[in-house]
Design a protein around this motif. Structure first.
Motif, short mmCIF file in Angstrom:
data_model
loop_
_atom_site.label_atom_id
_atom_site.label_comp_id
_atom_site.label_asym_id
_atom_site.label_seq_id
_atom_site.Cartn_x
_atom_site.Cartn_y
_atom_site.Cartn_z
N GLU A 126 55.79 30.70 46.42
CA GLU A 126 55.32 29.50 47.12
C GLU A 126 55.88 28.26 46.43
O GLU A 126 55.91 28.17 45.20
CB GLU A 126 53.80 29.42 47.09
N HIS B 54 41.80 29.36 46.69
CA HIS B 54 42.33 28.19 47.39
C HIS B 54 41.31 27.06 47.51
O HIS B 54 40.92 26.67 48.62
CB HIS B 54 42.85 28.61 48.77
N HIS C 149 51.12 32.02 44.46
CA HIS C 149 50.98 30.57 44.52
C HIS C 149 51.24 29.92 43.16
O HIS C 149 51.27 30.59 42.13
CB HIS C 149 49.56 30.22 44.97
N ASP D 249 41.10 31.43 52.54
CA ASP D 249 41.40 30.00 52.39
C ASP D 249 40.46 29.23 53.31
O ASP D 249 39.75 29.82 54.15
CB ASP D 249 42.87 29.77 52.78
N TYR E 275 45.65 33.73 56.70
CA TYR E 275 45.56 33.76 55.23
C TYR E 275 45.47 32.35 54.67
O TYR E 275 44.59 32.04 53.89
CB TYR E 275 46.79 34.47 54.63
N HIS E 276 46.43 31.53 55.08
CA HIS E 276 46.57 30.23 54.42
C HIS E 276 46.53 29.08 55.42
O HIS E 276 47.05 29.19 56.52
CB HIS E 276 47.90 30.18 53.65
#
Ligand SMILES: [Fe+2]
Length: 379
Positions: free
Chosen positions: A313, A89, A371, A138, A200-201
């Motif tokens: 995603e 990421h 992703h 991330d 996570y994100h």
């Protein structure tokens, strides 16, 4: 396996899929040992375009370069400058064109920051001082800073030879967000303690006066990677005040979402809207639809995929000459179980509803994945 569709002049020119040709394609079994050998990337997490390169990413490995037609070129280490691994990421600054990223280590150094100029040169590497090997999936950037997540998901090297991924939650480690000037080093990091959790994100972060505003889905009760019936994160906002060192945390919404995104034109910039995928609470990761958040009012609107349909995603594709952070489209591969077929669905990000703007029918099933990116030809 990477799946791609090329679109130009209002037409889908091709769909193709290609295995990323890493040495792991030829092993009998993928183990923790062989997947940590440099170059043995699963290359299965994300794909990004920067400075004329297309890179398939997996966080414990170096990037694998692909052609724009998805053939494998090979491991890419920025001309020998990337000595360790790269997160899946990275963040590309829409103002400077730089690509900022980090890599975490299961052996020291546990966290390393990198800055790549718009022309693709890796111009800065800094070892960031943290206490232990944690899984850092991330991070986030603002116009002047990067935000590191130092959260209590710890690697246990003693279990490396066992099946499964040996990462588990240990709240006694604490949880912190580190704020560093983009061109700074470890001595410049200011750490803000937060309530223990896992993230996570990240959706995005931006500066507002002396404050940094950061949005991300927050996981509570996530005890190990691979746990059964994992909790589903909920969108939260953290406001970090550089003037007085305070942190304010609030839950934005109670819906279970992940894969948060924002317009690539607004990464690190003040934004009003963000998007995230709604996950089914009743079982394995299964995306029910996509939600558009108005972060100022907390309101949201949705595109629901419908029964028996699930996606991956979504990628945000800005309109040409976009001025707002919702001028554009969401694109995602959607699999229809009853038909056994997939399509690339294009949604109007301005006005989310259940009817797509366009569907590109694909000749094969595209399995649900993690992703993806829209990579403009000029990138
Ligand atoms: Fe991810």
């Amino acid at each position: 396996m990477i799946h791609g569709v090329e679109i130009s002049d209002g037409k889908a020119n091709w769909y193709r899929n290609r295995y990323v040709a890493t040495p792991l394609l030829d092993v009998d079994e993928i183990t923790n040992e062989n997947r940590l050998v440099r170059g043995n990337s699963l290359a299965n997490t994300h794909i990004v375009g920067h400075a004329g390169k297309v890179l398939a990413l997996q966080e414990t490995q170096v990037p694998i370069e692909l052609t724009t037609e998805l053939d494998t070129v090979g491991p890419y280490d920025f001309g020998g400058k990337l000595e360790r691994n790269m997160t899946a990421h990275p963040k590309i600054c829409p103002k400077t064109g730089e690509m900022l990223f980090f890599g975490y280590g299961i052996m020291p150094p546990f966290l390393t920051y990198h800055r790549v100029a718009a022309n693709g040169d890796l111009v800065q590497t800094e070892i960031i001082d943290v206490k232990a090997a944690t899984m850092v999936h991330d991070f986030a950037i603002t116009e002047n800073y990067v935000l590191f997540l130092d959260l209590p998901m710890l690697w246990d090297l003693k279990k490396l030879s066992q099946p499964g991924i040996p990462i588990s939650y240990d709240e006694s480690y604490g949880a912190r967000i580190g704020v560093m000037p983009r061109t700074g080093n470890s001595n410049d990091v200011r750490w803000f303690e937060i309530e223990p959790c896992y993230i996570y994100h990240t959706m995005n972060a931006f500066e507002r006066g002396t404050k940094l505003v950061f949005h991300a889905p927050k996981l509570v009760g996530y005890t190990s990677v691979g746990m059964k019936n994992p909790p589903i994160p909920k969108l939260h906002r953290w406001t970090l005040d550089l003037a007085d060192g305070s942190v304010h945390e609030e839950q934005v919404d109670d819906l279970g979402v992940d894969f948060p995104i924002t317009s690539p034109d607004f990464v690190g910039q003040s934004h009003k809207h963000g998007f995230a995928a709604e996950f089914d609470t009743k079982g394995a990761p299964y995306i029910l639809g996509y939600h558009k958040y108005d972060l100022e009012t907390g309101n949201r609107s949705a595109h629901r995929l419908g029964a028996g349909r699930t996606g991956s995603e979504a990628s945000f594709v800005p309109s040409q000459n976009a001025t707002n952070d919702d001028d554009g489209y969401l694109m995602t591969f959607v699999f229809d179980e009853a038909e056994g077929k997939s399509e690339l669905v294009i949604l109007n990000a301005k006005e989310m509803d259940d009817e797509p703007l366009a569907r590109i029918h694909l000749p094969v099933r595209v399995p649900t994945g993690f992703h993806g990116s829209w990579i403009p030809s000029e990138a």
